[in-house]
Write a protein that holds these residues in place. Structure first.
Motif, PDB file in Angstrom:
ATOM      1  N   GLY A 158       0.818  -1.205   0.000  1.00  0.00           N
ATOM      2  CA  GLY A 158       0.000   0.000   0.000  1.00  0.00           C
ATOM      3  C   GLY A 158       0.850   1.252   0.000  1.00  0.00           C
ATOM      4  N   ALA A 159       1.886   1.275   0.833  1.00  0.00           N
ATOM      5  CA  ALA A 159       2.768   2.447   0.909  1.00  0.00           C
ATOM      6  C   ALA A 159       3.516   2.673  -0.395  1.00  0.00           C
ATOM      7  N   LEU A 160       3.741   1.593  -1.143  1.00  0.00           N
ATOM      8  CA  LEU A 160       4.459   1.703  -2.413  1.00  0.00           C
ATOM      9  C   LEU A 160       3.524   1.918  -3.595  1.00  0.00           C
ATOM     10  N   GLY A 161       2.221   1.946  -3.334  1.00  0.00           N
ATOM     11  CA  GLY A 161       1.257   2.205  -4.401  1.00  0.00           C
ATOM     12  C   GLY A 161       0.965   1.023  -5.302  1.00  0.00           C
ATOM     13  N   VAL A 162       1.238  -0.200  -4.827  1.00  0.00           N
ATOM     14  CA  VAL A 162       0.990  -1.382  -5.662  1.00  0.00           C
ATOM     15  C   VAL A 162       0.099  -2.376  -4.914  1.00  0.00           C
ATOM     16  N   GLU A 163      -0.868  -1.856  -4.163  1.00  0.00           N
ATOM     17  CA  GLU A 163      -1.740  -2.752  -3.403  1.00  0.00           C
ATOM     18  C   GLU A 163      -2.574  -3.663  -4.308  1.00  0.00           C
ATOM     19  N   ARG A 164      -2.746  -3.266  -5.581  1.00  0.00           N
ATOM     20  CA  ARG A 164      -3.501  -4.100  -6.515  1.00  0.00           C
ATOM     21  C   ARG A 164      -2.625  -5.166  -7.175  1.00  0.00           C
ATOM     22  N   ALA A 165      -1.325  -5.150  -6.904  1.00  0.00           N
ATOM     23  CA  ALA A 165      -0.411  -6.075  -7.578  1.00  0.00           C
ATOM     24  C   ALA A 165      -0.811  -7.543  -7.412  1.00  0.00           C
TER      25      ALA A 165
END
Length: 365
Positions: A158-165
């Motif tokens: 989430g902090a890296l902006g890839v929670e949808r990965a």
């Protein structure tokens, strides 16, 4: 003796201190107390300086699958040497340094009692000696990339902006495992569950201890293997992105699942250039290419400046495009005229190096 471990790989420094020239030499010395004490001392000292961002304006972080770590790639030494060749072909003409993983430093510092790691350490040393033999030692920087627990990588995503990965990776894993041939390969206590689609470049592998699959039917084993693949690839993607942020160095991913998961992130010019397949100089090995780069530094600097400007322009115009597609466009539209500026000097340099055959600079396939 003081060693600058920001410039010298600690494992090669240890090899030089003990006249080690092969994996066989390393295996022999790993049985000697004094040699292993030096090894662990070098690892401990280097561990404290490895988190310093790499020097040089043009650096790139090699993602899993091409970071020389054995994660998400073939662990056999000959495979790893081919990985070195692939890596160097992507960086020699533009980058000042490429950051790869240093699994060995963690093994030596924290898992020395696990003797199976000694074999991997010896092979890693041989790989480093191979890099040196190519004259590429100064291009490669080693930084340990820690593995993450499931709780940790999910929180970091989430902090890296890839929670949808994980969702994106899961969708692509499902598209593979549905029709893929399924095999199980058993070695001692380990089971490899392998999905083999028609496109073998997208084969997927999950690994379990035998006891983890006991009592499960094939459909349940396939489902568990698919879940393992999703979590494992997601974890390594988050580890790559965390290292990229910490080192302030752009990430170049070659794992196809990682590339799919990163399509929503803005592309950077360095990522385009890492995917650029050029130039190919027929008949020249990497050592000769690096010698030419040093000998013709002024020409290559102009060439690299033009490459960066062109890739920046493309990245600004198409921020959501795949780096590989932008690299193809850059190659087709902008590169050939710039190559003309270095062809003649390369021929002159080749003559001075004593090579009889002509140098042919072409676009890579």
């Amino acid at each position: 003796m003081t060693i600058d471990f920001t410039q010298t790989y600690w494992l090669l420094a240890w090899a030089d201190a003990h006249d080690v020239t092969s994996a066989a030499d390393a295996k022999r010395l790993l049985r000697e107390r004094r040699a292993t004490e030096t090894l662990r001392q070098f690892a401990s000292e280097a561990e404290h300086v490895q988190q310093v961002p790499p020097k040089g304006r043009r650096s790139i972080l090699a993602g899993r699958g091409l970071d020389l770590s054995t994660y998400l790639s073939c662990p056999v030494l000959e495979c790893r040497k081919r990985q070195v060749d692939d890596l160097l072909s992507r960086v020699w003409f533009y980058f000042d340094s490429v950051v790869v993983d240093d699994r060995a430093i963690h093994d030596v510092s924290h898992h020395w009692q696990e003797e199976w790691r000694h074999e991997l350490l010896a092979e890693t040393l041989e790989l480093s000696l191979y890099l040196r033999s190519l004259g590429a030692e100064h291009l490669v920087r080693h930084r340990w990339r820690p593995l993450l627990s499931q709780e940790s990588w999910r929180a970091k995503s989430g902090a890296l902006g890839v929670e949808r990965a994980p969702t994106v990776i899961g969708k692509h894993v499902a598209s593979v495992v549905g029709d893929a041939k399924y095999e199980e390969r058993v070695t001692d206590d380990l089971v490899e569950c392998v999905f083999l689609p028609e496109d073998r470049s997208r084969a997927l592998t999950a690994r379990f201890h035998k006891r983890e699959l006991e009592g499960l039917g094939e459909s349940e084993r396939r489902a568990r293997a698919a879940t393992w693949v999703i979590d494992y690839h997601s974890m390594h993607l988050v580890a790559d992105l965390s290292a990229s942020r910490q080192l302030k160095t752009p990430l170049a991913s070659t794992d196809w699942l990682h590339q799919e998961a990163l399509l929503d992130t803005a592309v950077r010019p360095e990522q385009v250039l890492f995917r650029l397949q050029l130039p190919t100089l027929d008949g020249l090995d990497v050592r000769r290419l690096l010698e030419l780069r040093e000998a013709e530094a002024e020409s290559f600097d102009r060439f690299r400046f033009a490459l960066h400007a062109a890739s920046q322009e493309l990245a600004d115009k198409h921020p959501s495009e795949e780096p590989a597609k932008l690299a193809q466009q850059l190659r087709e539209e902008r590169i050939e005229p710039e190559l003309e500026n270095i062809r003649s000097k390369l021929r002159v340099a080749e003559k001075s190096l004593g090579k009889k055959t002509a140098v042919n600079v072409t676009l890579g396939a």
